[in-house]
Motif scaffolding. Structure first.
Motif, short mmCIF file in Angstrom:
data_model
loop_
_atom_site.label_atom_id
_atom_site.label_comp_id
_atom_site.label_asym_id
_atom_site.label_seq_id
_atom_site.Cartn_x
_atom_site.Cartn_y
_atom_site.Cartn_z
N ILE B 58 0.83 -1.21 0.00
CA ILE B 58 0.00 0.00 0.00
C ILE B 58 0.86 1.27 0.00
O ILE B 58 0.63 2.20 -0.76
CB ILE B 58 -0.92 0.05 1.24
CG1 ILE B 58 -1.78 -1.19 1.33
CG2 ILE B 58 -1.79 1.28 1.21
CD1 ILE B 58 -2.52 -1.30 2.64
N GLY B 59 1.85 1.31 0.83
CA GLY B 59 2.68 2.50 0.93
C GLY B 59 3.70 2.38 2.03
O GLY B 59 3.76 1.34 2.71
N SER B 60 4.47 3.46 2.22
CA SER B 60 5.49 3.40 3.26
C SER B 60 5.63 4.75 3.96
O SER B 60 5.13 5.77 3.48
CB SER B 60 6.83 2.97 2.66
OG SER B 60 7.31 3.98 1.80
N ARG B 61 6.27 4.72 5.09
CA ARG B 61 6.49 5.95 5.87
C ARG B 61 7.86 5.84 6.50
O ARG B 61 8.24 4.76 7.00
CB ARG B 61 5.41 6.04 6.96
CG ARG B 61 5.56 7.21 7.91
CD ARG B 61 4.37 7.26 8.86
NE ARG B 61 4.34 6.11 9.76
CZ ARG B 61 4.98 6.07 10.93
NH1 ARG B 61 5.70 7.09 11.34
NH2 ARG B 61 4.89 5.00 11.69
N LEU B 62 8.62 6.96 6.44
CA LEU B 62 9.97 6.94 7.01
C LEU B 62 9.95 7.65 8.36
O LEU B 62 9.46 8.79 8.47
CB LEU B 62 10.95 7.64 6.06
CG LEU B 62 12.41 7.60 6.52
CD1 LEU B 62 12.95 6.18 6.50
CD2 LEU B 62 13.27 8.51 5.65
N GLU B 63 10.47 6.99 9.35
CA GLU B 63 10.53 7.56 10.69
C GLU B 63 12.02 7.78 11.02
O GLU B 63 12.82 6.85 10.91
CB GLU B 63 9.89 6.59 11.69
CG GLU B 63 9.87 7.11 13.10
CD GLU B 63 9.38 6.04 14.08
OE1 GLU B 63 8.99 4.94 13.63
OE2 GLU B 63 9.41 6.31 15.28
N THR B 64 12.35 8.99 11.38
CA THR B 64 13.75 9.31 11.69
C THR B 64 13.87 9.64 13.17
O THR B 64 13.17 10.52 13.68
CB THR B 64 14.22 10.52 10.86
OG1 THR B 64 13.91 10.27 9.49
CG2 THR B 64 15.72 10.73 11.00
N VAL B 65 14.71 8.89 13.87
CA VAL B 65 14.88 9.09 15.31
C VAL B 65 16.33 9.51 15.57
O VAL B 65 17.26 8.78 15.22
CB VAL B 65 14.57 7.79 16.09
CG1 VAL B 65 14.68 8.03 17.59
CG2 VAL B 65 13.20 7.26 15.71
N PRO B 66 16.54 10.71 16.16
CA PRO B 66 17.91 11.13 16.46
C PRO B 66 18.56 10.21 17.50
O PRO B 66 17.90 9.77 18.43
CB PRO B 66 17.75 12.54 17.04
CG PRO B 66 16.35 12.93 16.77
CD PRO B 66 15.55 11.70 16.59
N LYS B 67 19.83 9.91 17.28
CA LYS B 67 20.53 9.04 18.24
C LYS B 67 20.85 9.82 19.51
O LYS B 67 21.19 11.00 19.43
CB LYS B 67 21.83 8.54 17.62
CG LYS B 67 21.66 7.35 16.71
CD LYS B 67 23.01 6.82 16.33
CE LYS B 67 22.89 5.48 15.64
NZ LYS B 67 24.20 4.99 15.21
#
Lengths: 360, 74
Positions: B58-67
């Motif tokens: 269906i689709g995708s989502r990018l999640e960015t988490v700072p270290k």
């Protein structure tokens, strides 16, 4: 009503024959004569003739009739036996002779099959004491002072349902791909729509058809194997209690369909693999090729009394599965809880302290 | 000292939770009567037939988490 009782006489001594689960034949408790069920018709031609005439005339009972009791005259001693309506087999309270009421299983009420008892009363006692073993919080006095009040072998009426379940399920699934660089952790969430449309066949799903038997207790005895059933013959009832059904199959069908549906969802869901999360978002089901039949399954009921409370246990007379809730020793329960809390807390504190020190 | 009391609180909470789980597991053996909600014993898994077993992206989502930045040692 003082007719319609049948008891099977021993060809050797005239005593009342009872079905013996070990030899799977009728056996005389007085002279140990064994009689094959199939050979019974020639030995008791009078009884057989009466039984056959009864088989033609069965009708369904009205709700008013269900509430009534019936009385019969024992053919052996002449005593009056009063039983709840629908009782198909019993023992005379005066002389102990096994009695069968053929009309309770005649006509439209006639079972399609019967699974004869495979296990006897002695095995019920053995299984009962095995059931008490290894129970940590069972009061010791219950084990030591508890006495078995009564053990009864009962043929319990069951409806068995066959059906093909057609289901159409849609799942929302997610995969997570992780990567990272010096400053960030990246999680890519990939979403999928997964469909499972198909069918699953169920065979002989049982539902207890007697209101006299608690549903949860009877459910816990499953599984039963209806394939081991034989053509119904009232001689199998001799020496046991038996009830005819008092719940129509239409009343039990929704619950059975619910069970089939839950299993279908589980079976379909098990094929959705390789995802980090799976959630069911849409479900449709239909039931086709539904058939049902009526049978009698063997159940041993054992009752005990302890501290004024009555405890009922049941054993599957076919497989030996034994069930029944036991009382809890609250004192032992809370003592163990406190003791384990202290031990685990000390261990947990030590491990947490070591962990916090190494984190620094 | 601060670490010690943190460890005590953590250890006691974990200890009680674990004890409740173990004791209830031991007590569960007393209950053997349950209503059946499924019919798993009455079907053959080999009889499972699918008309459609599609899996559509269906689709995708990018999640960015700072270290988390490394903390200096005391």
């Amino acid at each position: 009503m003082t007719d319609n009782l049948t008891h099977y006489r021993c060809p050797a001594c005239g005593g009342t024959l009872e079905f013996n689960s070990r030899v799977q034949k009728l056996k005389c408790p007085y002279c140990d004569t064994e009689v094959d069920i199939e050979a019974l018709k020639t030995l008791n031609s009078d009884t057989a003739a009466e039984e056959n005439s009864e088989l033609k005339g069965g009708t369904s009972f009205t709700e008013e009739e269900l509430a009534k009791t019936e009385s019969y005259e024992c053919e052996s001693c002449g005593g009056q036996i009063v039983v709840p309506y629908g009782t198909g087999a019993m023992s005379c309270p005066f002389c102990g002779n096994a009695q069968v009421v053929p009309k309770e299983f005649s006509g439209t009420l006639r079972p399609d099959f019967i699974v004869p008892f495979k296990l006897d009363k002695q095995q019920v006692k053995t299984q009962y004491f095995r059931h008490l073993e290894g129970k940590h919080f069972l009061p010791k006095v219950f084990r030591d002072q508890n006495h078995i009040n009564e053990i009864r072998g009962v043929y319990v009426p069951y409806w068995l349902f066959n059906s093909q379940v057609h289901a159409d399920l849609r799942f929302k699934c997610e995969k997570v791909q992780r990567s990272e660089d010096a400053n960030f952790v990246y999680k890519r969430h990939l979403y999928y729509s997964v469909r499972r449309k198909g069918s699953l066949c169920f065979k002989d799903v049982p539902a207890d058809a007697s209101t006299k038997m608690p549903d949860d207790l009877m459910d816990s005895l499953e599984p039963f194997n209806a394939q081991e059933g034989v053509a119904y013959n009232p001689a199998y009832l001799s020496g046991y209690l038996a009830n005819r059904y008092d719940q129509d199959y239409t009343l039990l069908l929704p619950r059975v369909q619910g069970r089939m549906f839950n299993s279908t969802v589980d079976a379909f869901s098990a094929t959705v693999r390789g995802y980090d999360s799976v959630s069911l978002v849409e479900q449709q089901a239909s039931f086709q090729q539904q058939t049902f039949r009526y049978g009698l399954f063997p159940v041993w009921l054992l009752t005990t009394k302890w501290q004024g409370k009555r405890f009922t246990f049941a054993m599957n007379g076919q497989t030996g599965k034994f069930v029944g809730n036991l009382p809890r020793d609250d004192r032992a329960y809370y003592q163990t809880l406190v003791l384990l809390s202290v031990i685990f807390s000390i261990l947990g504190t030590f491990l947490a302290y070591v962990f916090l020190l190494t984190e620094e | 000292m601060e670490e010690f009391w943190s460890a005590v609180i953590l250890g006691v909470v974990m200890g009680i939770i674990l004890a409740v789980i173990v004791v209830n597991y031991m007590a569960s053996g007393l209950k053997s009567v349950h209503i059946q909600t499924s019919a798993d014993s009455y079907y053959d898994p080999n009889q499972l037939r699918f008309e459609d077993r599609s899996e559509i992206f269906i689709g995708s989502r990018l999640e960015t988490v700072p270290k988390p930045r490394p903390q200096s040692r005391r």
